[in-house]
Motif scaffolding. Structure first.
Motif, short mmCIF file in Angstrom:
data_model
loop_
_atom_site.label_atom_id
_atom_site.label_comp_id
_atom_site.label_asym_id
_atom_site.label_seq_id
_atom_site.Cartn_x
_atom_site.Cartn_y
_atom_site.Cartn_z
N ASP A 178 0.85 -1.20 0.00
CA ASP A 178 0.00 0.00 0.00
C ASP A 178 0.88 1.25 0.00
OD1 ASP A 178 -1.84 2.01 0.46
OD2 ASP A 178 -2.89 0.94 2.05
N ASP A 179 0.58 2.20 -0.89
CA ASP A 179 1.39 3.42 -0.93
C ASP A 179 0.86 4.51 -0.01
OD1 ASP A 179 -0.87 4.35 -2.23
OD2 ASP A 179 0.16 4.89 -4.10
N GLY A 180 -0.25 4.22 0.73
CA GLY A 180 -0.81 5.19 1.65
C GLY A 180 -1.69 6.22 1.00
N LEU A 181 -1.84 6.12 -0.32
CA LEU A 181 -2.65 7.09 -1.07
C LEU A 181 -3.75 6.40 -1.88
CD1 LEU A 181 0.29 9.31 -2.40
CD2 LEU A 181 -1.23 9.83 -0.48
N GLY A 182 -4.04 5.17 -1.51
CA GLY A 182 -5.06 4.45 -2.23
C GLY A 182 -4.55 3.62 -3.38
N GLY A 183 -3.23 3.63 -3.59
CA GLY A 183 -2.64 2.84 -4.67
C GLY A 183 -1.65 1.84 -4.13
N VAL A 184 -0.81 1.32 -5.00
CA VAL A 184 0.20 0.34 -4.60
C VAL A 184 1.56 0.77 -5.11
CG1 VAL A 184 -1.39 -1.61 -4.47
CG2 VAL A 184 -0.26 -1.08 -6.64
N THR A 185 2.59 0.23 -4.49
CA THR A 185 3.96 0.54 -4.88
C THR A 185 4.85 -0.62 -4.46
OG1 THR A 185 5.70 2.23 -4.76
CG2 THR A 185 4.54 1.73 -2.72
N LEU A 186 6.12 -0.51 -4.74
CA LEU A 186 7.09 -1.50 -4.30
C LEU A 186 7.55 -1.17 -2.88
CD1 LEU A 186 9.39 -1.85 -7.44
CD2 LEU A 186 7.59 -3.42 -6.72
N PRO A 187 7.98 -2.16 -2.08
CA PRO A 187 8.63 -1.85 -0.81
C PRO A 187 9.86 -0.98 -1.07
CG PRO A 187 8.13 -4.20 -0.98
CD PRO A 187 7.89 -3.61 -2.33
N GLN A 188 9.95 0.16 -0.40
CA GLN A 188 11.06 1.07 -0.64
C GLN A 188 11.34 1.90 0.59
OE1 GLN A 188 9.90 4.56 -3.31
NE2 GLN A 188 8.21 3.13 -3.74
N MET A 189 12.56 2.47 0.65
CA MET A 189 12.93 3.33 1.76
C MET A 189 14.14 4.17 1.36
SD MET A 189 15.02 0.92 4.49
CE MET A 189 13.54 0.10 5.00
N THR A 226 22.93 -1.67 0.46
CA THR A 226 22.80 -3.10 0.72
C THR A 226 22.06 -3.35 2.02
OG1 THR A 226 24.85 -3.57 -0.46
CG2 THR A 226 24.06 -5.25 1.05
N ALA A 227 22.38 -2.57 3.05
CA ALA A 227 21.70 -2.72 4.33
C ALA A 227 20.23 -2.35 4.21
CB ALA A 227 22.38 -1.87 5.40
N ALA A 228 19.93 -1.31 3.43
CA ALA A 228 18.54 -0.91 3.22
C ALA A 228 17.76 -2.01 2.52
CB ALA A 228 18.48 0.39 2.41
N LEU A 229 18.36 -2.62 1.51
CA LEU A 229 17.70 -3.72 0.80
C LEU A 229 17.45 -4.90 1.74
CD1 LEU A 229 16.68 -5.04 -1.81
CD2 LEU A 229 19.04 -5.77 -2.25
N THR A 230 18.46 -5.24 2.55
CA THR A 230 18.31 -6.33 3.51
C THR A 230 17.16 -6.06 4.47
OG1 THR A 230 20.67 -6.83 3.39
CG2 THR A 230 19.48 -7.66 5.30
N ARG A 231 17.03 -4.81 4.90
CA ARG A 231 15.94 -4.43 5.81
C ARG A 231 14.59 -4.54 5.12
NH1 ARG A 231 15.38 1.52 8.63
NH2 ARG A 231 13.30 1.21 9.58
N LEU A 232 14.51 -4.12 3.87
CA LEU A 232 13.25 -4.22 3.13
C LEU A 232 12.80 -5.67 3.01
CD1 LEU A 232 13.73 -1.65 0.20
CD2 LEU A 232 12.09 -1.50 2.08
N ILE A 233 13.74 -6.56 2.69
CA ILE A 233 13.40 -7.97 2.55
C ILE A 233 12.95 -8.54 3.89
CG2 ILE A 233 14.36 -10.25 2.07
CD1 ILE A 233 16.14 -8.94 -0.03
#
Length: 305
Positions: free
Chosen positions: A186-197, A205-212
């Motif tokens: 959920d993108d918080g706006l009524g739509g969808v998105t990919l996991p991201q930060m 690399t650490a950010a990707l590991t956290r997302l997974i």
């Protein structure tokens, strides 16, 4: 007797275990033999054990199962030709690489990312393969970037890194795929998105590991699939293609990239990227995009065939 430093060995495993490897040994007459392997895994640190898998149909089956050891050579990014040579029935494979006998006696290559020279600890029949478990007697690592292989294509850090601009504000997204579906949240706006930060001081690399980890499904961190500069939001977006295992995610859901799903993706750059992925995923032929949110180029990933 050689003493293996467990901490150094653990660091070596953590750095190189996903690379392309060539397993080497000698036959009964002392002639070198080897083959490209894609199933090199650490088993234990105490004692230091690794395993590789060998097909029962391999011409090297008898020699390797009766050998007193083997070496695992983790290839560097400039050694795609070595990987191809040892993956094919070439008469003199070892003429393609400079090598010496390792401390335990198996051939170790020059200019690799790492090598592990092992004594034979155990052989285990496993269906149409045999598992060779080796005890690491000696190893060495270098700073040379490793050669990766993912879903039928070679991946090199240099090809990916050239798309990145130093000093940019980075956002990482995880394109976590399972078959024909992608994990959407959920993108918080009524739509969808990919996991991201956003990427902090810990790095991409650490950010990707956290997302997974937050997604809650087993997934292998993959290669960079897309890099684009978002001028409107003044950041650079990096999306990693990751392959998911079984299990239900903790957040979002795996969704087929249908037209209706893509219409729910508000970010136009992500929507275009997902449209490209839907087409490439059907063919199993991927490229790396770099540019901005409007236009750019797709660099095909060199095939391993």
């Amino acid at each position: 007797m050689t003493t293996i430093d467990p901490r150094a060995l653990r660091n070596a495993f953590g750095t190189f275990m996903t690379g392309v490897t060539v397993v080497t040994s000698h036959d009964a007459d002392g002639n070198p033999l080897g083959f490209t392997a894609n199933s090199f895994t650490s088993v234990s640190l105490d004692p230091p054990l690794v395993l590789v898998c060998l097909a029962n149909s391999s011409q090297n089956y008898d020699a390797l199962t009766q050998a007193n050891g083997f070496a695992v050579n983790v290839l560097s990014e400039g050694q795609k030709d070595v990987s191809n040579t040892f993956a094919r029935p070439v008469e003199d494979r070892f003429s393609a690489v400079n090598w010496t006998k390792g401390p335990h006696g198996s051939p170790v290559f020059e200019n690799v990312s790492a090598w592990f020279d092992c004594s034979m600890h155990q052989t285990v029949p496993a269906g149409d393969h045999v598992i060779l478990i080796g005890k690491v007697e000696a190893f060495d690592t270098s700073t040379a970037p490793g050669l990766g292989y993912s879903r039928g294509a070679y991946v090199t850090p240099a090809a990916e890194a050239e798309a990145l601009r130093r000093g940019a504000k980075l956002v990482v997204s995880a394109l976590i795929s399972r078959g024909d579906e992608v994990l959407m949240v959920d993108d918080g706006l009524g739509g969808v998105t990919l996991p991201q930060m956003p990427v902090g001081a810990e790095g991409a690399t650490a950010a990707l590991t956290r997302l997974i980890a937050e997604a809650g499904v087993p997934a292998d961190p993959g290669f960079i699939y897309s890099v684009f500069e978002d001028g409107a939001r003044e950041h650079q977006h990096i999306s990693f293609l990751c392959q998911a295992g079984e299990g239900a995610p903790k957040q979002g859901s795996f969704t087929e990239l249908s037209k209706s799903t893509l219409m729910d993706v508000a970010d136009p750059a992500l929507r275009i990227m997902l449209e490209r992925f839907a087409g490439e995923n059907r063919l199993g032929n991927y490229g790396i995009y770099f540019g901005d949110q409007i236009s750019g180029k797709v660099r095909p990933i060199m095939s391993g065939s």
